[in-house]
Design a protein around this motif. Structure first.
Motif, short mmCIF file in Angstrom:
data_model
loop_
_atom_site.label_atom_id
_atom_site.label_comp_id
_atom_site.label_asym_id
_atom_site.label_seq_id
_atom_site.Cartn_x
_atom_site.Cartn_y
_atom_site.Cartn_z
N PRO A 327 0.80 -1.24 0.00
CA PRO A 327 0.00 0.00 0.00
C PRO A 327 0.83 1.28 0.00
O PRO A 327 0.30 2.35 -0.32
N THR A 328 2.11 1.21 0.36
CA THR A 328 2.95 2.40 0.40
C THR A 328 4.35 2.05 -0.08
O THR A 328 4.75 0.87 -0.04
N PRO A 329 5.15 3.04 -0.49
CA PRO A 329 6.54 2.76 -0.85
C PRO A 329 7.32 2.15 0.32
O PRO A 329 8.18 1.28 0.12
N GLU A 330 7.02 2.58 1.55
CA GLU A 330 7.72 2.05 2.71
C GLU A 330 7.45 0.57 2.90
O GLU A 330 8.34 -0.19 3.33
N ASP A 331 6.25 0.11 2.57
CA ASP A 331 5.92 -1.31 2.71
C ASP A 331 6.64 -2.15 1.67
O ASP A 331 6.88 -3.34 1.89
N VAL A 332 6.98 -1.54 0.54
CA VAL A 332 7.72 -2.28 -0.49
C VAL A 332 9.07 -2.73 0.05
O VAL A 332 9.51 -3.85 -0.21
N ILE A 333 9.72 -1.86 0.83
CA ILE A 333 11.06 -2.20 1.34
C ILE A 333 11.01 -2.58 2.82
O ILE A 333 12.02 -2.55 3.51
N GLY A 334 9.81 -2.95 3.32
CA GLY A 334 9.67 -3.34 4.72
C GLY A 334 10.53 -4.54 5.04
O GLY A 334 10.84 -5.36 4.19
N ASP A 335 10.93 -4.64 6.31
CA ASP A 335 11.81 -5.71 6.75
C ASP A 335 11.20 -7.08 6.50
O ASP A 335 10.14 -7.40 7.01
N ASP A 336 11.91 -7.87 5.69
CA ASP A 336 11.52 -9.27 5.40
C ASP A 336 10.11 -9.39 4.83
O ASP A 336 9.53 -10.46 4.85
N GLY A 337 9.56 -8.26 4.36
CA GLY A 337 8.23 -8.33 3.79
C GLY A 337 7.15 -8.57 4.80
O GLY A 337 6.02 -8.84 4.44
N GLN A 338 7.43 -8.46 6.10
CA GLN A 338 6.46 -8.79 7.13
C GLN A 338 5.76 -7.58 7.72
O GLN A 338 4.83 -7.72 8.49
N ARG A 339 6.28 -6.36 7.42
CA ARG A 339 5.69 -5.20 8.04
C ARG A 339 4.28 -4.97 7.53
O ARG A 339 4.04 -4.86 6.33
N ALA A 340 3.34 -4.90 8.44
CA ALA A 340 1.94 -4.74 8.04
C ALA A 340 1.67 -3.31 7.64
O ALA A 340 2.24 -2.38 8.20
N SER A 341 0.80 -3.11 6.67
CA SER A 341 0.44 -1.75 6.26
C SER A 341 -0.52 -1.15 7.27
O SER A 341 -1.19 -1.86 8.01
N PRO A 342 -0.62 0.21 7.30
CA PRO A 342 -1.55 0.85 8.24
C PRO A 342 -2.97 0.34 8.06
O PRO A 342 -3.72 0.20 9.02
N ALA A 343 -3.37 0.05 6.81
CA ALA A 343 -4.74 -0.38 6.56
C ALA A 343 -5.02 -1.74 7.18
O ALA A 343 -6.14 -2.06 7.53
#
Length: 355
Positions: A327-343
């Motif tokens: 949902p955001t550019p920050e989620d694209v590069i989130g750690d190990d792909g596990q970071r949940a989006s705000p939504a």
């Protein structure tokens, strides 16, 4: 066949060469025998020397110096050798304080690992130093404590008292060493450290290590040692080409060794070409990912852009696969792909409450 040296994350070419060489027992024993007082050399059971795990240097300072801890049997217990190699060209006035701090950390770990101890083992602090001026700072801890005048004598019993064992390789020579105790590779490595960055001295003084270099190349792992030496010289003499440095070594190497020099140079160049191709692919993937992010989200935040440009190819492949769903550019590069989006976070919290 000598054991392979231990693997470790390295911070500089100085650290890489030092660790590669002196994490091999025979070379470590040679260095310590050359650097330590004769009484200590005679008391140590060198067949029991081992390399201890861990580093005690502050992370922020690892670009300036790195450490190696070794230990061996002496009498009924062990003696520890805490060795620091400096990566800086200036003399650090409070280096003896840093050494004391690292020694305390080592004693802390020893006492934690051996809770029944009633005495602490001795630690011999060894500093490998190279600077433009040579060592000019205090070697003894008590000399950096500002206690002057008539009260100094009364204060000294309450001030920590120890002295660095200094190996100063400034000026092309390793001072205060019993050179006969060093292995051939140890001599060559310390000489390479001593001429770091000085192209003229590299060419002028290479003959000093001719015999030792020939001995290194005739050893069972001579080719690996030669490649390590060449990599260090290439990294620390940037104005000289790889082939120029190889030519300098060939001048002093015997006929049998010249083929080994050529073989090592070819391998270094092949690896360099492979790294260059990998870096080129990574740069292309980074640019593609930035374009995809811009097309989907608009302007890419500077922090996100910086992380993408610094990432390796494998990481970029993972991040690119997230572009369509994150949902955001920050989620694209989130750690190990596990970071949940705000939504998604509120829903996740509701599920957690229900369970």
């Amino acid at each position: 066949m000598p054991k392979s040296p231990r693997k470790r994350a390295l911070t500089s070419p100085h650290d890489a060469l030092f660790q590669w060489t002196f994490s091999q027992r025979e070379h470590a024993i040679g260095l310590l025998k050359a650097a330590l007082p004769p009484e200590v050399v005679a008391a140590v059971r060198w067949s029991t020397l081992r390399i201890e795990k861990g580093s005690f240097v502050d992370r922020a300072l690892r670009s300036r110096h790195s450490d190696m801890v070794l230990s061996a049997r002496m009498g009924a217990g062990r003696i520890y050798f805490y060795t620091i190699i400096e990566h800086q060209r200036d003399v650090e006035a409070l280096m003896v304080f840093r050494m004391g701090l690292y020694m305390m950390r080592l004693w802390e770990r020893i006492s934690r690992d051996q809770p029944g101890l009633t005495e602490l083992p001795p630690i011999m602090p060894v500093l490998i130093h190279h600077s433009d001026t040579g060592w000019t700072a205090a070697r003894a801890f008590q000399d950096i404590v500002a206690a002057r005048g008539p009260a100094r004598a009364a204060l000294l019993p309450h001030i920590p008292c120890f002295e660095l064992r200094l190996v100063d390789v400034s000026g092309g020579r390793a001072g205060a060493l019993v050179e006969q105790a060093l292995t051939a590779l140890g001599k060559v490595v310390l000489w390479c450290l001593s001429v770091c960055g000085d192209d003229a001295r590299l060419e002028r003084e290479i003959g000093r290590i001719a015999a030792a270099l020939d001995e290194v190349l005739q050893a069972p792992n001579g080719l690996a040692a030669l490649e390590a030496l060449l990599r260090y010289l290439v990294a620390t003499h940037e104005r000289l080409s790889v082939r120029k440095i190889g030519g300098i070594l060939e001048k002093v190497a015997g006929p049998r060794a010249q083929e080994a020099v050529v073989t090592a140079l070819d391998e270094i160049e092949r690896r360099g070409e492979r790294r260059g191709r990998a870096q080129g692919r990574a740069q292309g993937r980074a640019q593609t990912l930035l374009e995809l992010l811009a097309a989907r989200f608009g302007e890419v935040p500077a922090e996100v852009s910086a992380r993408i440009l610094a990432a390796d190819e494998a990481t970029l492949i993972t991040w690119t696969a997230r572009v369509l769903t994150a949902p955001t550019p920050e989620d694209v590069i989130g750690d190990d792909g596990q970071r949940a989006s705000p939504a998604r976070r509120p829903a996740a919290r509701k599920r957690a409450r229900r369970t």
